[in-house]
Design a protein around this motif. Sequence first.
Motif, mmCIF file in Angstrom:
data_model
loop_
_atom_site.group_PDB
_atom_site.id
_atom_site.type_symbol
_atom_site.label_atom_id
_atom_site.label_comp_id
_atom_site.label_asym_id
_atom_site.label_seq_id
_atom_site.Cartn_x
_atom_site.Cartn_y
_atom_site.Cartn_z
ATOM 1 N N ASP A 28 -3.971 7.005 -3.295
ATOM 2 C CA ASP A 28 -3.865 6.100 -2.680
ATOM 3 C C ASP A 28 -3.500 4.723 -3.712
ATOM 4 O O ASP A 28 -4.845 5.423 -4.538
ATOM 5 C CB ASP A 28 -4.697 6.003 -1.636
ATOM 6 C CG ASP A 28 -5.329 5.425 -0.626
ATOM 7 O OD1 ASP A 28 -3.801 4.524 -0.936
ATOM 8 O OD2 ASP A 28 -6.538 5.034 0.040
ATOM 9 N N GLY A 29 -2.861 4.008 -3.179
ATOM 10 C CA GLY A 29 -3.251 2.833 -4.263
ATOM 11 C C GLY A 29 -1.923 1.922 -3.814
ATOM 12 O O GLY A 29 -1.561 1.663 -2.427
ATOM 13 N N GLU A 30 -1.461 0.499 -4.157
ATOM 14 C CA GLU A 30 -1.241 -0.380 -4.289
ATOM 15 C C GLU A 30 0.076 -0.908 -5.478
ATOM 16 O O GLU A 30 -0.274 -1.061 -6.527
ATOM 17 C CB GLU A 30 -2.386 -1.978 -4.379
ATOM 18 C CG GLU A 30 -1.527 -3.337 -3.162
ATOM 19 C CD GLU A 30 -1.592 -3.606 -2.091
ATOM 20 O OE1 GLU A 30 -1.711 -3.995 -1.588
ATOM 21 O OE2 GLU A 30 -2.411 -2.314 -1.713
ATOM 22 N N ALA A 31 0.828 -0.955 -4.789
ATOM 23 C CA ALA A 31 2.143 -1.046 -5.640
ATOM 24 C C ALA A 31 2.680 -2.986 -5.819
ATOM 25 O O ALA A 31 2.206 -3.532 -4.902
ATOM 26 C CB ALA A 31 3.817 -0.655 -5.254
ATOM 27 N N VAL A 32 2.356 -3.322 -7.585
ATOM 28 C CA VAL A 32 2.095 -4.214 -7.114
ATOM 29 C C VAL A 32 3.581 -5.448 -8.164
ATOM 30 O O VAL A 32 3.846 -4.201 -9.829
ATOM 31 C CB VAL A 32 0.833 -5.243 -7.735
ATOM 32 C CG1 VAL A 32 0.358 -4.737 -6.961
ATOM 33 C CG2 VAL A 32 0.728 -4.563 -9.081
ATOM 34 N N VAL A 33 3.886 -6.386 -8.629
ATOM 35 C CA VAL A 33 4.634 -6.867 -9.655
ATOM 36 C C VAL A 33 3.072 -8.156 -9.515
ATOM 37 O O VAL A 33 3.090 -8.879 -9.255
ATOM 38 C CB VAL A 33 5.502 -7.669 -9.916
ATOM 39 C CG1 VAL A 33 6.259 -7.960 -10.512
ATOM 40 C CG2 VAL A 33 6.950 -6.313 -9.151
ATOM 41 N N ARG A 45 0.918 -1.430 0.211
ATOM 42 C CA ARG A 45 -0.152 0.140 0.090
ATOM 43 C C ARG A 45 1.124 1.222 -0.397
ATOM 44 O O ARG A 45 1.896 1.483 0.790
ATOM 45 C CB ARG A 45 -0.882 -0.132 1.201
ATOM 46 C CG ARG A 45 -2.034 1.270 1.729
ATOM 47 C CD ARG A 45 -3.582 0.976 0.686
ATOM 48 N NE ARG A 45 -3.888 2.527 0.906
ATOM 49 C CZ ARG A 45 -5.157 2.092 1.773
ATOM 50 N NH1 ARG A 45 -4.739 1.159 2.152
ATOM 51 N NH2 ARG A 45 -6.224 2.477 1.703
ATOM 52 N N LEU A 46 0.013 2.229 -1.178
ATOM 53 C CA LEU A 46 1.318 3.565 -1.412
ATOM 54 C C LEU A 46 0.408 4.347 -1.698
ATOM 55 O O LEU A 46 -0.446 4.112 -1.522
ATOM 56 C CB LEU A 46 2.559 3.077 -2.002
ATOM 57 C CG LEU A 46 3.128 2.194 -1.857
ATOM 58 C CD1 LEU A 46 3.898 2.412 -4.270
ATOM 59 C CD2 LEU A 46 4.335 2.072 -1.028
#
Length: 313
Positions: free
Chosen positions: A74-79, A32-33
Amino acid sequence: MPDLVEPCLAQLQSKPPVGDDWSFEVKWDGYRLAVHIERGRVRIITRGGHDWTTRFPTIAHDARELGLDSAILDGEAVVLDERGASDFGALQRALGGRGGKRFASEARLYAFDLLYLNGHDLRSLPQADRRDMLADALASQPHGSIGMSEDIDADGAAFLKLACEMGLEGIIAKRRSAPYRSGRGGEWLKIKCVQSEGFAIIGYEPSRAALGGIGRLLLGAMKDGALVYVGGVGTGFTASSGGALRKQMAKLVTDKPAATGTGRRKEAVWIKPELVAEVDFRAWTDDGKLRHASFKGLREGEDAADVFEMTGR
């Protein structure tokens, strides 16, 4: 513009809510970033308040290129894996693990809320209005590392069933009419296909036959302000990840368990509870132990996710 905003957190619920006021999104499995943009400067702040701008250089660059005077995304960093699903283990590897010096240049940010835009605090607006403004803010993005977390117009139960069939972690439900409130106020709900939580590693049982020499990690959760033993996890390791974890734990060895309820375990090596393991599990036993647990990876030590808190057990 606030320097830091405590994030809105989703409450765990067993079934999706029903009603026209609820929207649904995929539950992303990453970090979460909050992305702060102010007069050409970008800061990427973790849920724990740490500045990880340099660890996500591609996202930082692309946020700067949005051309916004000021904003907080507001968001989510993903691979993503080959199926297009978020892979927490891949993100951990990209970041180099706990204390790693590598950078997640291949990570992408799925933005799902806009808290501030061009001098205006948007948190009092309904979620639906904030999403519309977020979509407009991202519409002219010239690069590909920042995208919108799609709002799925579907029945919640049907969407959850599809998400589970696709092997996803679960879904998020959000109340369209609600303002943005920090903490777990019930405006956001998470419904999981497989439960996944963070548990403190309080020790391990060595094994010469197991990958990395770890027979089982011994885990703790919070209850009434203290750690309690909730069982162990002995699957999910590779020879590489198990060996690296064993080296980290060797630096934290102590003479007694940090949690209550461990019983007598002659073979256990106890460690200080400074490492947080992300663990998949199917259910709880009647005596409060994890069932069918599998190790997913370590949460970053400097920004560990909340250790799971037991209620009603």
